[in-house]
Motif scaffolding. Structure first.
Motif, PDB file in Angstrom:
ATOM      1  N   SER A   1      28.656  31.529  22.838  1.00 21.92           N
ATOM      2  CA  SER A   1      29.854  31.448  23.900  1.00 21.92           C
ATOM      3  C   SER A   1      29.633  31.961  25.178  1.00 21.92           C
ATOM      4  CB  SER A   1      31.133  32.350  23.248  1.00 21.92           C
ATOM      5  OG  SER A   1      31.407  31.777  22.076  1.00 21.92           O
TER       6      SER A   1
ATOM      7  N   GLY B   1      30.024  33.977  28.384  1.00 22.74           N
ATOM      8  CA  GLY B   1      30.637  35.379  28.803  1.00 22.74           C
ATOM      9  C   GLY B   1      30.437  36.476  27.626  1.00 22.74           C
ATOM     10  N   GLN B   2      29.623  36.030  26.540  1.00 24.13           N
ATOM     11  CA  GLN B   2      29.165  36.756  25.424  1.00 24.13           C
ATOM     12  C   GLN B   2      27.579  36.901  25.497  1.00 24.13           C
ATOM     13  OE1 GLN B   2      31.562  38.514  23.445  1.00 24.13           O
ATOM     14  NE2 GLN B   2      32.957  37.503  24.762  1.00 24.13           N
ATOM     15  N   THR B   3      26.927  37.886  24.560  1.00 24.05           N
ATOM     16  CA  THR B   3      25.643  37.638  24.462  1.00 24.05           C
ATOM     17  C   THR B   3      25.442  36.836  23.460  1.00 24.05           C
ATOM     18  OG1 THR B   3      25.637  39.608  22.891  1.00 24.05           O
ATOM     19  CG2 THR B   3      25.077  40.107  25.317  1.00 24.05           C
TER      20      THR B   3
ATOM     21  N   VAL C   1      23.913  38.094  29.350  1.00 24.69           N
ATOM     22  CA  VAL C   1      25.421  37.267  29.066  1.00 24.69           C
ATOM     23  C   VAL C   1      25.076  35.979  29.238  1.00 24.69           C
ATOM     24  CG1 VAL C   1      27.884  37.375  29.749  1.00 24.69           C
ATOM     25  CG2 VAL C   1      26.744  39.682  29.592  1.00 24.69           C
TER      26      VAL C   1
END
Length: 184
Positions: free
Chosen positions: A24, A26-28, A158
């Motif tokens: 996703s 915005g996520q790692t 990110v």
């Protein structure tokens, strides 16, 4: 008969969702470890292997190319690879990481996939190349079989871009522009 068609459609939709990647923006990236073979290392002209973990994907802007161990998957995003070469990004702030899923190779070609990865490491020594014998990354990230996924991450690890399958010309330009922006 209508019930069977409905059930077949529902099964197809559910299996389609189950195979969708779980990366996703915005996520790692989801945690993944490759123990066999792992990241290729060079010692002179000899290639070795070390355990690789997705938690090490920090410190630089990266384009991650996670590909099936098939020439068709490698060719899927060849235009992006050419654009990366042409961009001549600084090795101080940028790194390409290629993860090859040897478990998703055509039967009997595993040795060729391995030697091809080793040749690539010798040619592009500054690149990070990971040979994933058991498909650990593809399983952890739920990647499609016989495909290629492109992920751009910032220096903090990110995700800033992700797509499975072939990138359009517009998306190749978008990825190169994004990397340039993230390196500023």
């Amino acid at each position: 008969m209508r019930c069977i068609k409905t059930l077949a459609l529902a099964t197809a939709l559910i299996s389609g969702f189950a195979s969708a990647h779980i990366i996703s923006n915005g996520q790692t990236v989801p945690s993944a470890t490759v123990e066999k073979y792992g990241e290729l290392t060079l010692n002179g002209d000899s290639v070795g292997y070390q355990t690789w973990n997705s938690s090490n994907l920090t410190g630089k802007v990266r384009i991650i190319q996670a590909i099936a161990g098939r020439s068709s998957s490698k060719e899927m995003n060849a235009p992006l690879v050419e654009a990366i070469k042409a961009a001549d990004f600084s090795n101080d702030t940028y790194q390409t990481t290629t993860i090859i899923n040897q478990d998703d190779a055509i039967w009997g070609t595993g040795g060729f996939v391995k030697s091809s990865a080793e040749d690539s490491k010798k040619e592009f020594s500054w690149s990070s190349i990971v040979l994933d014998e058991s498909g650990a990354v593809a399983k952890a990230w739920r990647l499609q079989e016989e495909s290629s996924a492109i992920v751009v991450i910032d220096p903090q690890g990110v995700v800033r871009f992700v797509k499975e399958g072939a990138l359009t010309d517009t998306e190749v330009t978008q990825v190169i522009d994004l990397v340039n922006k993230l390196m500023q």
